[in-house]
Design an enzyme around this catalytic site. Structure first.
Site, PDB file in Angstrom:
ATOM      1  N   ASP A 144      11.905 -77.250 -49.857  1.00 13.26           N
ATOM      2  CA  ASP A 144      11.401 -78.162 -48.843  1.00 13.26           C
ATOM      3  C   ASP A 144      12.059 -77.761 -47.516  1.00 13.26           C
ATOM      4  O   ASP A 144      13.047 -77.008 -47.511  1.00 13.26           O
ATOM      5  CB  ASP A 144      11.777 -79.590 -49.237  1.00 13.26           C
ATOM      6  CG  ASP A 144      11.418 -80.610 -48.173  1.00 13.26           C
ATOM      7  OD1 ASP A 144      10.323 -80.506 -47.606  1.00 13.26           O
ATOM      8  OD2 ASP A 144      12.245 -81.496 -47.905  1.00 13.26           O
ATOM      9  N   ASP A 146      12.545 -80.024 -43.979  1.00 11.74           N
ATOM     10  CA  ASP A 146      13.380 -81.064 -43.379  1.00 11.74           C
ATOM     11  C   ASP A 146      14.281 -81.726 -44.409  1.00 11.74           C
ATOM     12  O   ASP A 146      13.828 -82.098 -45.500  1.00 11.74           O
ATOM     13  CB  ASP A 146      12.490 -82.128 -42.728  1.00 11.74           C
ATOM     14  CG  ASP A 146      11.740 -81.597 -41.520  1.00 11.74           C
ATOM     15  OD1 ASP A 146      12.198 -81.824 -40.402  1.00 11.74           O
ATOM     16  OD2 ASP A 146      10.703 -80.932 -41.712  1.00 11.74           O
ATOM     17  N   ASP A 152      16.291 -83.457 -40.204  1.00  9.38           N
ATOM     18  CA  ASP A 152      14.929 -83.952 -40.052  1.00  9.38           C
ATOM     19  C   ASP A 152      14.414 -83.711 -38.632  1.00  9.38           C
ATOM     20  O   ASP A 152      15.021 -84.137 -37.651  1.00  9.38           O
ATOM     21  CB  ASP A 152      14.895 -85.451 -40.362  1.00  9.38           C
ATOM     22  CG  ASP A 152      13.483 -85.981 -40.494  1.00  9.38           C
ATOM     23  OD1 ASP A 152      12.583 -85.191 -40.826  1.00  9.38           O
ATOM     24  OD2 ASP A 152      13.280 -87.186 -40.264  1.00  9.38           O
ATOM     25  N   ASP A 336       8.531 -91.365 -41.044  1.00  9.88           N
ATOM     26  CA  ASP A 336       7.103 -91.534 -40.840  1.00  9.88           C
ATOM     27  C   ASP A 336       6.414 -91.530 -42.193  1.00  9.88           C
ATOM     28  O   ASP A 336       7.075 -91.434 -43.238  1.00  9.88           O
ATOM     29  CB  ASP A 336       6.537 -90.432 -39.933  1.00  9.88           C
ATOM     30  CG  ASP A 336       6.953 -89.025 -40.385  1.00  9.88           C
ATOM     31  OD1 ASP A 336       7.362 -88.877 -41.561  1.00  9.88           O
ATOM     32  OD2 ASP A 336       6.874 -88.072 -39.585  1.00  9.88           O
TER      33      ASP A 336
END
Length: 407
Positions: A144, A146, A152, A336
């Site tokens: 992955d 972030d 982030d 988010d």
């Protein structure tokens, strides 16, 4: 009241990992029944270590039995499946007892008198066991972005210790890929900006063309594939060169119809929850980007509401997001909430097919393995390590490097 609420919130299914909770419960018994004796601390610590190691050894045997019955086609008959009905597939053995003893040497879990083995302790032990098991056969490591390789929303820093560790993997002939939700379409420059420190590290170390050719970036979960060229720039690979038939069967009309549903649901969440946020639409994704910090409960509500709306729209309200005509990923991104067409399960499978790496030789490292996270689906395709920040990724790769040096 707040404390009790947080406890209850973490008991909900989307905030739990059932295998870790099962192990945690098993380890609680010796912690409670065999308290430390102040007069013989060293002896008690060793005895506690042996008790914990014995439990991990027993769980290791349960996993071995589960794997054997899976090969026989009857995984639900295993004792582990009866104890943890949601258990999935283990692509390798897990040397849990050895992993515990290794971690305990540093963290001294068995020396603690007031804090029993925790969720994070067990998560780290599972990670260590997975690294020990997969190292000899490792062909592909996917990450992955972030909160796994960099903070982030930030870029890959030039001075990150991960630069040298990833270069080490490439030099050993291991393929490395970043599988990220970040979707910039076919714009290689945007991805190069996010990974600038790493790509400059490749150039500084003068990696050979064959070495950098083993580095991939897959954006939008599984939608935009790039490969590193000899000049240390990223090159877009057209879908037609790699996409499976299931990917090619999605028409743009179907994709946009599904995104219409997701956009409407996210807009409803904004209205219903009184959130100050904007809805962003991309070619294969739609997201809720708040103008102020949201609680994890609000983000989880948006993710789960979107997931249910998309399942209903495809006539499969009781299915999983991976098991519908157009797979998708609705996830809490930490700050988010996004809905992507496709998911990291498909992304990892695309890379496995291209490289020829089977599940037992593929490792995915990420921080979003709860059911509202976008790394969760990769468990069906490969081995995984669940980290919580780039520092833990560094620790995992340092352990892997040490094992590879010995082999």
């Amino acid at each position: 009241m707040t404390s009790q609420y947080r406890v209850n919130y973490h008991l909900r299914s989307h905030k739990r990992d059932n295998l870790i909770e099962f192990i945690k419960g098993m380890l609680l018994t010796p912690f409670v029944l065999h308290p430390h004796d102040e007069e013989s601390k060293a002896t008690q610590e060793q005895e506690n270590a042996n008790r914990y190691a014995g439990i991990f050894g027993s769980i290791e045997m349960l996993i071995d039995e589960h794997r054997e019955l899976l090969q026989a086609g009857i995984p639900t008959h295993s004792r582990l499946a009866k104890l943890v009905p949601s258990i999935g597939t283990f692509f390798t053995r897990l040397p849990l007892e050895a992993a515990f003893r290794h971690i305990n040497c540093t963290n001294r879990i068995s020396a603690r008198k007031h804090v029993p083995p925790s969720f994070n302790d067990i998560r780290r032990i599972l990670n260590m066991a997975q690294v020990m098991a997969i190292a000899p056969e490792l062909q592909l490591v996917t990450f992955d972005g972030d909160m796994t390789l960099y903070a982030d929303g930030q870029n890959f820093a030039d001075d990150s210790a991960l630069v040298a560790l990833l270069i080490g993997l490439l030099r050993r002939g291991i393929n490395v890929a970043i599988v990220t939700a970040a979707g910039y379409g076919t714009d290689a420059v945007r991805y190069e900006q996010r990974l600038s420190g790493l790509l400059r590290g490749f150039a500084k170390e003068e990696l050979l063309p064959a070495q950098v050719a083993r580095f991939y970036v897959l954006g939008g979960e599984c939608n935009f594939l790039f490969r590193c060229r000899a000049d240390y720039r990223l090159e877009f690979i057209d879908d037609a060169m790699y996409a499976s038939s299931s990917l090619r069967s999605w028409t743009d009309t179907q994709v946009q119809q599904l995104l219409d549903v997701a956009e409407a649901e996210l807009a409803d969440c904004v209205r219903r929850l009184g959130i100050n946020a904007q809805i962003l639409r991309k070619p294969r994704a739609v997201g809720l980007v708040p103008h102020e910090e949201l609680t994890r409960e609000q983000l989880d509500e948006c993710a789960l509401s979107s997931q249910m709306a998309l399942l209903r729209s495809q006539g499969a309200p009781k299915s999983e997001p991976c098991d519908v005509p157009i797979p998708f990923c609705a996830f809490n991104g930490g700050s988010d909430c996004w809905v992507d067409i496709g998911n990291k399960l498909i992304g990892v499978q695309i890379l496995q097919e291209m490289i020829g790496s089977p599940p037992q030789a593929t490792l995915h490292v990420g921080d979003q393995f709860l059911s509202t996270g976008n790394d969760f689906s990769t468990r069906a395709a490969c081995c995984t390590c669940w980290i919580i920040n780039p520092h833990e990724t560094q620790g995992i790769l340092t352990e892997l490097d040490a094992i590879l040096l010995q082999s």
